[in-house]
Motif scaffolding. Structure first.
Motif, mmCIF file in Angstrom:
data_model
loop_
_atom_site.group_PDB
_atom_site.id
_atom_site.type_symbol
_atom_site.label_atom_id
_atom_site.label_comp_id
_atom_site.label_asym_id
_atom_site.label_seq_id
_atom_site.Cartn_x
_atom_site.Cartn_y
_atom_site.Cartn_z
ATOM 1 N N ILE A 67 0.823 -1.220 0.000
ATOM 2 C CA ILE A 67 0.000 0.000 0.000
ATOM 3 C C ILE A 67 0.854 1.267 0.000
ATOM 4 O O ILE A 67 0.333 2.369 0.127
ATOM 5 C CB ILE A 67 -0.961 0.018 1.214
ATOM 6 C CG1 ILE A 67 -0.177 -0.168 2.515
ATOM 7 C CG2 ILE A 67 -2.034 -1.049 1.066
ATOM 8 C CD1 ILE A 67 -1.007 -0.052 3.772
ATOM 9 N N MET A 68 2.169 1.099 -0.110
ATOM 10 C CA MET A 68 3.119 2.210 -0.200
ATOM 11 C C MET A 68 3.084 3.123 1.034
ATOM 12 O O MET A 68 3.242 4.337 0.925
ATOM 13 C CB MET A 68 2.847 3.051 -1.464
ATOM 14 C CG MET A 68 2.953 2.287 -2.758
ATOM 15 S SD MET A 68 4.541 1.486 -2.938
ATOM 16 C CE MET A 68 5.598 2.876 -3.039
ATOM 17 N N CYS A 69 2.854 2.522 2.186
ATOM 18 C CA CYS A 69 2.836 3.326 3.412
ATOM 19 C C CYS A 69 4.241 3.745 3.822
ATOM 20 O O CYS A 69 4.414 4.665 4.622
ATOM 21 C CB CYS A 69 2.176 2.546 4.543
ATOM 22 S SG CYS A 69 3.115 1.087 5.039
ATOM 23 N N GLY A 70 5.251 3.051 3.302
ATOM 24 C CA GLY A 70 6.641 3.422 3.593
ATOM 25 C C GLY A 70 7.098 3.043 5.000
ATOM 26 O O GLY A 70 8.198 3.419 5.423
ATOM 27 N N GLN A 71 6.295 2.289 5.731
ATOM 28 C CA GLN A 71 6.687 1.978 7.115
ATOM 29 C C GLN A 71 7.919 1.082 7.156
ATOM 30 O O GLN A 71 8.754 1.207 8.051
ATOM 31 C CB GLN A 71 5.521 1.336 7.857
ATOM 32 C CG GLN A 71 4.388 2.327 8.038
ATOM 33 C CD GLN A 71 3.357 1.860 9.043
ATOM 34 O OE1 GLN A 71 3.672 1.203 9.998
ATOM 35 N NE2 GLN A 71 2.116 2.214 8.820
ATOM 36 N N CYS A 72 8.066 0.179 6.172
ATOM 37 C CA CYS A 72 9.245 -0.702 6.143
ATOM 38 C C CYS A 72 10.505 0.128 5.870
ATOM 39 O O CYS A 72 11.523 -0.029 6.542
ATOM 40 C CB CYS A 72 9.067 -1.778 5.079
ATOM 41 S SG CYS A 72 8.685 -1.151 3.448
ATOM 42 N N VAL A 73 10.409 1.038 4.892
ATOM 43 C CA VAL A 73 11.563 1.865 4.514
ATOM 44 C C VAL A 73 11.983 2.746 5.692
ATOM 45 O O VAL A 73 13.169 2.837 6.037
ATOM 46 C CB VAL A 73 11.199 2.770 3.308
ATOM 47 C CG1 VAL A 73 12.343 3.708 2.963
ATOM 48 C CG2 VAL A 73 10.823 1.926 2.101
ATOM 49 N N ARG A 74 11.003 3.357 6.330
ATOM 50 C CA ARG A 74 11.314 4.302 7.412
ATOM 51 C C ARG A 74 11.784 3.588 8.672
ATOM 52 O O ARG A 74 12.652 4.080 9.375
ATOM 53 C CB ARG A 74 10.087 5.184 7.694
ATOM 54 C CG ARG A 74 9.803 6.103 6.498
ATOM 55 C CD ARG A 74 8.601 6.970 6.731
ATOM 56 N NE ARG A 74 7.379 6.226 6.762
ATOM 57 C CZ ARG A 74 6.385 6.439 7.614
ATOM 58 N NH1 ARG A 74 6.474 7.383 8.512
ATOM 59 N NH2 ARG A 74 5.282 5.726 7.558
ATOM 60 N N THR A 75 11.220 2.399 8.961
ATOM 61 C CA THR A 75 11.684 1.645 10.134
ATOM 62 C C THR A 75 13.125 1.214 9.942
ATOM 63 O O THR A 75 13.958 1.337 10.839
ATOM 64 C CB THR A 75 10.784 0.397 10.352
ATOM 65 O OG1 THR A 75 9.461 0.851 10.563
ATOM 66 C CG2 THR A 75 11.232 -0.411 11.553
ATOM 67 N N CYS A 76 13.436 0.737 8.742
ATOM 68 C CA CYS A 76 14.799 0.290 8.424
ATOM 69 C C CYS A 76 15.787 1.460 8.566
ATOM 70 O O CYS A 76 16.891 1.294 9.072
ATOM 71 C CB CYS A 76 14.816 -0.266 6.998
ATOM 72 S SG CYS A 76 16.354 -1.061 6.561
#
Ligand code: SF4
Ligand code: FES
Length: 250
Positions: free
Chosen positions: A126-135
């Motif tokens: 869903i392109m929430c970006g939570q994975c990118v930002r958490t990493c």
């Protein structure tokens, strides 16, 4: 602390000036839908679902509440007809992109969207970006990023192949609200040793066996990453937390 005088959905109230509109409205029990916001991460402002209508000195505008701060005298409407109309369109677009994602289906039910008029794309991210930002923000590994633009936009590791930056900690798996990121542990066909496979990132990482009880407990790269960042106790790299707690180090 001097509080801000606010009119929230027609009622006079006080808001904390250092907090966002979203945080303050939550404190007052008003629910605003969100998708990209996470309390452990910095505001991102991507999904736009958290929009509210604000009025200051007679001027009305729509803002994202997760990254907008309150000012004294502000009038805030969280569910005005204008807000509801935009939010409905946003959910219809999201539902078209990821019709199978449970989080989208729940959002659609919450705001009364029964179906999308837009062509379905069948994505799961869903392109929430939570994975990118958490990493990036929490783990400090910076292994993930967005690639491409428009409808082709997605999340990937550099060059779409076995990543040197990914430490296999699994934070992206834990935080992803749709379950599209997954990992599993298995015995490598090549080396005959236990490995962690980050399925979506096509990355394989050797797992460390505990020197005391022989169980695998983390990837070697993850242990080295945390040992570089923090002062770690003797045996941290070779011993699982269970044995460390019991003082069983070899
Ligand atoms: S993979 Fe999951 S966490 Fe990452 S952007 Fe997509 S839905 Fe969000
Ligand atoms: S929650 Fe505010 S823009 Fe996504």
């Amino acid at each position: 602390m001097t509080m801000c005088n606010i009119t929230l959905n027609g009622k006079k109230t006080k808001f904390l000036p250092g907090k966002t509109i979203l945080e303050n409205t939550r404190d007052h029990g008003v629910k605003i839908p969100v998708l990209c916001s996470h309390e452990a991460l910095k505001p991102y402002g991507a999904c736009r679902l958290c929009i509210v209508e604000i009025e200051e000195q007679g001027r009305k505008q729509i803002v994202t509440s997760c990254n907008s701060h309150v000012r004294d005298g502000m009038k805030i409407k969280t569910h005005s007809p204008r807000v509801q109309k935009i939010r409905k369109t946003l959910v219809e677009l999201l539902l078209a992109r990821t019709p199978e994602a449970a989080v989208e289906q729940q959002l659609a039910r919450d705001i009364g969207v029964k179906a999308t008029p837009y062509p379905e794309q069948g994505e799961l991210c869903i392109m929430c970006g939570q994975c990118v930002r958490t990493c990036r923000e929490i783990v400090g590994a910076c292994a993930l990023d967005f690639v491409h633009k428009g409808s082709k936009r997605s999340v990937a590791v550099p060059f779409f192949r076995d990543s040197k930056e990914c430490i296999g900690c699994g934070s992206c798996v834990f935080v992803c609200p749709t379950g599209v990121v997954s990992m599993h542990d298995e015995i490598s066909d090549v080396r005959g040793e236990p490995e962690r496979i980050m399925d979506k990132w096509e990355t394989r990482l050797p797992l460390q066996k505990c020197s005391s009880d022989g169980n695998v407990f983390a990837t070697r790269r993850m242990l080295e990453h945390f040992a570089r960042k923090h002062e770690v106790s003797e045996g941290f790299l070779e011993t699982c937390s269970h044995c460390l707690r019991k003082g069983n180090t070899k």
